[in-house]
Design a protein around this motif. Structure first.
Motif, PDB file in Angstrom:
ATOM      1  N   ASP A  72       0.796  -1.205   0.000  1.00  0.00           N
ATOM      2  CA  ASP A  72       0.000   0.000   0.000  1.00  0.00           C
ATOM      3  C   ASP A  72       0.836   1.264   0.000  1.00  0.00           C
ATOM      4  O   ASP A  72       0.357   2.332  -0.331  1.00  0.00           O
ATOM      5  N   ARG A  73       2.111   1.108   0.381  1.00  0.00           N
ATOM      6  CA  ARG A  73       2.928   2.320   0.349  1.00  0.00           C
ATOM      7  C   ARG A  73       3.496   2.553  -1.039  1.00  0.00           C
ATOM      8  O   ARG A  73       4.092   3.572  -1.308  1.00  0.00           O
ATOM      9  N   MET A 126       0.262   4.743  -6.359  1.00  0.00           N
ATOM     10  CA  MET A 126      -1.036   4.329  -6.896  1.00  0.00           C
ATOM     11  C   MET A 126      -0.909   4.027  -8.386  1.00  0.00           C
ATOM     12  O   MET A 126      -1.420   3.019  -8.868  1.00  0.00           O
ATOM     13  N   ARG A 153      -0.176   7.602  -3.458  1.00  0.00           N
ATOM     14  CA  ARG A 153      -1.511   7.472  -2.851  1.00  0.00           C
ATOM     15  C   ARG A 153      -1.898   8.770  -2.152  1.00  0.00           C
ATOM     16  O   ARG A 153      -1.106   9.333  -1.411  1.00  0.00           O
ATOM     17  N   GLY A 154      -3.116   9.210  -2.433  1.00  0.00           N
ATOM     18  CA  GLY A 154      -3.606  10.435  -1.810  1.00  0.00           C
ATOM     19  C   GLY A 154      -3.175  11.692  -2.527  1.00  0.00           C
ATOM     20  O   GLY A 154      -3.592  12.794  -2.169  1.00  0.00           O
ATOM     21  N   ASP A 171      -2.113   0.415  -8.958  1.00  0.00           N
ATOM     22  CA  ASP A 171      -2.355  -0.289  -7.706  1.00  0.00           C
ATOM     23  C   ASP A 171      -1.714  -1.682  -7.728  1.00  0.00           C
ATOM     24  O   ASP A 171      -2.317  -2.661  -7.298  1.00  0.00           O
ATOM     25  N   GLU A 201     -11.132  -0.227  -9.863  1.00  0.00           N
ATOM     26  CA  GLU A 201     -10.477   0.590  -8.834  1.00  0.00           C
ATOM     27  C   GLU A 201     -10.232   2.009  -9.308  1.00  0.00           C
ATOM     28  O   GLU A 201      -9.740   2.841  -8.557  1.00  0.00           O
ATOM     29  N   LYS A 253     -10.064   3.634  -5.913  1.00  0.00           N
ATOM     30  CA  LYS A 253      -8.913   4.093  -5.144  1.00  0.00           C
ATOM     31  C   LYS A 253      -8.335   5.353  -5.752  1.00  0.00           C
ATOM     32  O   LYS A 253      -7.537   6.038  -5.125  1.00  0.00           O
ATOM     33  N   ILE A 254      -8.694   5.607  -6.993  1.00  0.00           N
ATOM     34  CA  ILE A 254      -8.198   6.814  -7.658  1.00  0.00           C
ATOM     35  C   ILE A 254      -9.295   7.316  -8.583  1.00  0.00           C
ATOM     36  O   ILE A 254     -10.058   6.532  -9.138  1.00  0.00           O
ATOM     37  N   THR A 283      -7.218   9.987  -4.098  1.00  0.00           N
ATOM     38  CA  THR A 283      -6.161  10.202  -5.081  1.00  0.00           C
ATOM     39  C   THR A 283      -6.813  10.687  -6.370  1.00  0.00           C
ATOM     40  O   THR A 283      -7.770  10.075  -6.831  1.00  0.00           O
TER      41      THR A 283
END
Lengths: 255, 263
Positions: free
Chosen positions: A11-12, A15, A40-41, A75, A92, A170-171, A202
């Motif tokens: 997860d780090r 993305m 991410r973010g 991802d 995603e 997620k994005i 994100t």
């Protein structure tokens, strides 16, 4: 390569990773050797003159446009021709289009429920709850039973944002989301996008809304002729762009 | 003028009963033929739009063959030629199907396949008329090709082609008259029989004409009703205004069956 997809403990990891991306339309080089990493973010605003390849770039990220060379990893899943990889990536990655592209034959709430029901396999009640919650979030829940043609452009675009969010992506990719709107409707859509950004989503936005870029973007990426010419944090970019091309471009859009 | 229709025939019926029996066969051919044609037409029409060159080519071949051979010739091919081409046991079995079924099934089959080729082209046109953004948006949501066709493309394309399908509905029941050439006693054949028996040519064919015209009007009105019933709210030019009441059942059962109404 494909095995990494099932478990994704990294997860780090970024993305999106785009490496040496090349996309041609016939003999025209839409993208030549583009490299971009989205953390991410992170909120990225892509700008540049028309035909510079910014839309093509984000359309490659969810494989609506097939790239010719290079690597795209979303991802932890590399985009190849394998249909299963592509569909799992698309789940995603939410996308909002310039022309909304709502499904005209489905009501607002059905637009939002279709993919969660059919792709995610959510039960009816859960899909409905989720759709209504997100429609409330974009402040359009009172229009849930209407059809797209009965809404204004700004309302349609907010529905499109809610529809994408219903897949819990997620994005989010935005392809000039306010360009087709009447001026008085731009604000309501941008406000929704700012809220989304504040929630930590994100985002990669193709937009010429410089106010939005200043307020939200962590990074502004300037493209021209299919390449990334310059990138930097918004305050520096808008105040003192490094390249001549960016300067010319900024002069043209700040009338 | 139509008084002769109420007269008794040699077999104790009235001439009008002949006409009605013919009408029955005409309707049966048109009705069942239509549904078979529609099912095949949609599948072939989709085949014309898929990326696979194999299925695309197959669908194209189907359309070109069945659309470009005259119905009359196709009728003869199914009725006279097919039994000769098959292994003799099978051919003999087909030839021994008792009337009227021995004519009915080849006629049904012929009309279905011919009309299907025409419907397929309408379906293809409907699909190709949709904005590119629709399949793109569906893809972006992760919908597979199958789900995209099922929930996004077909429901819109079929709505779009309802008006042009009207002429196919009218076409198939008019083409049923060709079935008289292989011995089907449908409306036109009965009219001819009445004319032969009574020498009242004008009356016999006049009655048949009126019946065909009435059927055309009914078909037209029905298609208009269907068109209105499946119309997407907010898209009707000047008819349904913005903000009409949609019944609450939509919220209870999303993805309502109204996509299927067209079928």
């Amino acid at each position: 390569m494909q095995q990494e997809r099932a478990v994704n403990p990294y997860d780090r990891f970024p993305m999106v990773i785009v490496e040496h991306l090349i996309k041609r339309f016939g003999s025209f080089n839409a993208l030549s050797d583009v490299n971009l990493t989205v953390a991410r973010g992170e909120k990225i605003v892509l700008c540049g003159p028309s035909g510079s390849g910014k839309s093509t770039l984000i359309r490659c990220i969810n494989h609506i446009e097939k790239h010719d060379y290079g690597r795209i990893v979303v991802d932890g899943v590399e985009l190849t021709d394998r249909i299963r990889d592509i569909n799992s990536v698309r789940c995603e990655v939410g996308m909002v289009f310039q022309s909304f592209n709502l499904f005209p034959h489905l009501s607002v709430v059905e637009n939002c429920m279709l993919a969660p029901l059919k792709v995610r396999g959510l039960p009816q009640s859960e899909a409905l709850d989720r759709a209504m919650a997100l429609l409330r979030k974009v402040r359009i829940h009172d229009q849930a039973k209407k059809y797209p043609a009965q809404l204004s452009g700004g309302q349609q675009q907010r529905v499109a944002i809610a529809r994408a969010l219903c897949m819990q992506p997620k994005i989010m990719l935005f392809d000039e989301p306010t360009s087709a709107l009447d001026p008085e409707m731009v604000k309501e859509v941008l406000e929704t996008m700012v809220e989304l950004a504040n929630d930590g989503m994100t985002m990669v936005c193709v937009t010429h809304e410089m106010g939005f870029a200043r307020e939200v973007a962590d990074r502004v990426v300037f493209m021209d002729c299919g390449s990334i010419v310059e990138e930097g944090d918004p305050s520096t970019f808008f105040r003192a762009p490094n390249t001549e091309r960016a300067r010319v471009f900024l002069n043209q859009i700040v009338h | 003028m139509f008084g002769v229709l109420l007269e008794k025939t040699m077999d104790g019926q009235r001439y009008i009963d002949w006409l009605l029996s013919g009408l029955g066969w005409t309707l049966a051919l048109a009705f069942f033929g239509w549904w078979i044609a529609f099912a095949i037409g949609v599948v072939v029409g989709i085949g014309r739009t898929v990326r696979s060159s194999f299925f695309g080519g197959l669908a194209r071949l189907y359309v070109e063959i069945f659309r470009n051979i005259p119905v009359l010739v196709q009728m003869f091919l199914w009725y006279f030629v097919l039994p000769e081409l098959l292994p003799s046991a099978m051919g003999d079995w087909i030839k021994q199907i008792p009337p009227p079924w021995g004519s009915f099934f080849p006629a049904l089959w012929c009309l279905s396949l011919y009309t299907a080729a025409r419907i397929a082209e309408q379906v293809r046109a409907g699909i190709e008329a949709l904005p590119k953004g629709q399949p793109e948006a569906a893809a972006a949501l992760g919908l597979s090709r199958y789900l995209t066709y099922r929930h996004i493309i077909l429901p819109q394309a079929l709505r779009l082609i309802v008006p042009s399908l009207t002429s196919e509905v009218m076409g198939i029941y008019k083409n049923t008259s060709v079935a008289l050439t292989i011995g089907m006693m449908e409306l036109t054949a009965q009219a001819r029989q009445i004319s032969d028996a009574t020498f009242q040519t004008f009356t016999a064919f006049g009655a048949a004409t009126l019946i065909y015209l009435t059927l055309a009007l009914i078909a037209y009105q029905t298609m208009m009703l269907i068109d209105r019933a499946v119309r997407i709210p907010g898209t009707a030019p000047g008819r349904e205004a913005v903000g009409l009441d949609i019944d609450d059942s939509i919220l209870e059962s999303p993805l309502p069956g109204n996509m299927e109404v067209v079928k």
